[in-house]
Design an enzyme around this catalytic site. Structure first.
Site, mmCIF file in Angstrom:
data_model
loop_
_atom_site.group_PDB
_atom_site.id
_atom_site.type_symbol
_atom_site.label_atom_id
_atom_site.label_comp_id
_atom_site.label_asym_id
_atom_site.label_seq_id
_atom_site.Cartn_x
_atom_site.Cartn_y
_atom_site.Cartn_z
ATOM 1 N N LYS A 53 0.850 -1.072 0.023
ATOM 2 C CA LYS A 53 0.007 -0.132 0.085
ATOM 3 C C LYS A 53 0.821 1.351 -0.037
ATOM 4 C CE LYS A 53 -3.910 -2.562 2.189
ATOM 5 N NZ LYS A 53 -4.599 -3.092 3.336
ATOM 6 N N GLN A 97 -5.042 -1.471 9.263
ATOM 7 C CA GLN A 97 -5.011 -2.800 8.765
ATOM 8 C C GLN A 97 -5.451 -3.724 9.587
ATOM 9 O OE1 GLN A 97 -3.871 -3.203 5.486
ATOM 10 N NE2 GLN A 97 -3.988 -5.728 6.017
ATOM 11 N N ASP A 120 -11.385 2.351 3.447
ATOM 12 C CA ASP A 120 -11.652 0.949 3.613
ATOM 13 C C ASP A 120 -13.077 0.745 3.174
ATOM 14 O OD1 ASP A 120 -9.676 -1.082 3.526
ATOM 15 O OD2 ASP A 120 -9.306 -0.728 5.602
HETATM 16 N N1 GUN Z 1 -6.941 -6.997 6.146
HETATM 17 C C1 GUN Z 1 -7.346 -7.814 5.104
HETATM 18 N N2 GUN Z 1 -7.969 -7.345 4.162
HETATM 19 C C2 GUN Z 1 -8.135 -5.897 4.631
HETATM 20 C C3 GUN Z 1 -8.529 -4.781 3.816
HETATM 21 O O1 GUN Z 1 -9.143 -4.947 2.564
HETATM 22 N N3 GUN Z 1 -8.459 -3.711 4.774
HETATM 23 C C4 GUN Z 1 -7.776 -3.615 5.990
HETATM 24 N N4 GUN Z 1 -7.922 -2.709 6.427
HETATM 25 N N5 GUN Z 1 -7.432 -4.884 6.471
HETATM 26 C C5 GUN Z 1 -7.306 -5.876 5.725
#
Ligand code: GUN
Length: 328
Positions: A53, A97, A120
């Site tokens: 990211k 996350q 998100d």
């Molecule tokens: N952990 C696994 N997939 C995701 C996601 O799409 N967003 C976040 N914040 N954590 C994750």
């Protein structure tokens, strides 16, 4: 005939190039989109995701900062961090996350994120916007799947779509986006009766279960588009062999397993390629699109929240940018 492979890396790069062009215009206009990523503790998979990211922010010109509270962080510690990020005007997106350590109340933390910065799309406010087809921020993985369908010319209107998995992160928003795009949608889960039979109705089958190779050829109508959202690490040699041993084109995968003792694979068994019309690979399918949509969501969040402060009108370079809002 073997299924067409839907190349998520290529589509992700195209979306990121569009986002980068827009970020350049916005930055010239005096506003640079900014993303804050919160990574708590040392979950190895989360560390990889967060690295990707941050790297994508660098590629697209989005400002990013990473916050790494210790794995002993409390709910209150994280609420204080989020309150600070909510207040900072130059931060447009906040991503916490998941998963969070078990002492943390994840729901409370996610609810604390300002819905206008919720890149998100997990906040109930954004979930409500999606379900009522209002502009908002949509969860990145299902938004990426919609973008892939669109860019690969896979029609949703009138299509039978089946989503396996009812999670808040993927299954439910996926079903909502497909519904908004005029598909006839069925959500399946662990209590669904005759799962293969229900799945065989699908023109578009989305697998978001979290079990390696669970979707076998008997789940798939010939010619269907199969979207594999799963990401599972297989370490058991017998399990690996049951999926991959002796398969045409699996030499690289077998060499990888021999060297590393594991492989990453989706929820869809490789044999499905002999039945499906189109299929996303794992890795290299939906995963890269999730990151691309996070970039797109960050720009969208910036424009929705402070686009009126631009020196030049925003949006002039945005016609090609991926839309992560509700499908029309
Ligand atoms: N952990 C696994 N997939 C995701 C996601 O799409 N967003 C976040 N914040 N954590 C994750």
């Amino acid at each position: 005939m073997a299924a067409t492979v839907l190349d998520g890396v290529k589509i992700s790069n195209a979306i990121k190039a569009e986002v980068a062009a827009e970020v350049a215009t916005l930055t010239v206009g005096g506003l640079r989109p900014g993303l804050a990523v919160v990574l708590v503790g040392h979950n190895p998979a989360s560390e990889v995701y967060v690295r990707n990211k941050v790297k994508s922010c660098e590629q697209t010109g989005i400002y990013s900062e990473k916050h790494t509270p210790a794995d002993t962080a409390t709910t209150e510690d994280l609420l204080a961090l989020i309150a600070d990020l909510n207040h900072r005007d130059e931060i447009d997106g906040i991503l916490v996350q998941l998963p969070l350590p078990k002492q943390v109340d994840s729901q409370k933390v996610l609810l604390a994120v300002d819905p206008a910065k919720d890149v998100d799309g997990f906040h109930p406010m954004n979930v409500g916007y999606l379900s009522t087809q209002r502009p908002g921020l949509v969860a990145c993985t299902p938004a990426g799947v919609m973008e892939m369908l669109k860019r690969c010319g896979i029609a949703t209107s009138g299509a039978e779509a089946v989503v396996i998995g009812r999670s808040d992160i993927v299954g439910k928003p996926m079903a909502m986006l497909l519904t908004n795009a005029n598909a006839t949608v069925t959500i399946c889960h662990s209590r669904t009766k005759d799962l293969p039979g229900v799945c065989r109705r699908a023109d578009i089958l989305v697998a978001a279960i979290g079990k390696a190779g669970m979707v076998t050829r008997d789940f798939v109508k010939p010619g269907a588009a199969v979207i594999d959202v799963g990401m599972n690490r297989v370490t058991d040699a017998a399990e690996f062999a049951s999926f991959w041993k002796g398969r045409q084109g699996s030499e690289k995968r077998e060499a990888e397993f021999a060297a590393k003792g594991s492989t990453l694979m989706g929820d869809v068994a490789p044999e499905v390629a002999e039945v499906a019309g189109a299929l996303t690979p794992v890795p290299g399918g939906v995963g890269p699109l999730t990151v691309a949509m996070l970039m797109s969501n960050t720009v969208k969040a910036m424009k929705m929240r402070r686009g009126n402060k631009l020196a030049t009108p925003a949006g002039t370079a945005s016609s090609g940018t991926a839309s992560s809002g509700t499908a029309d």
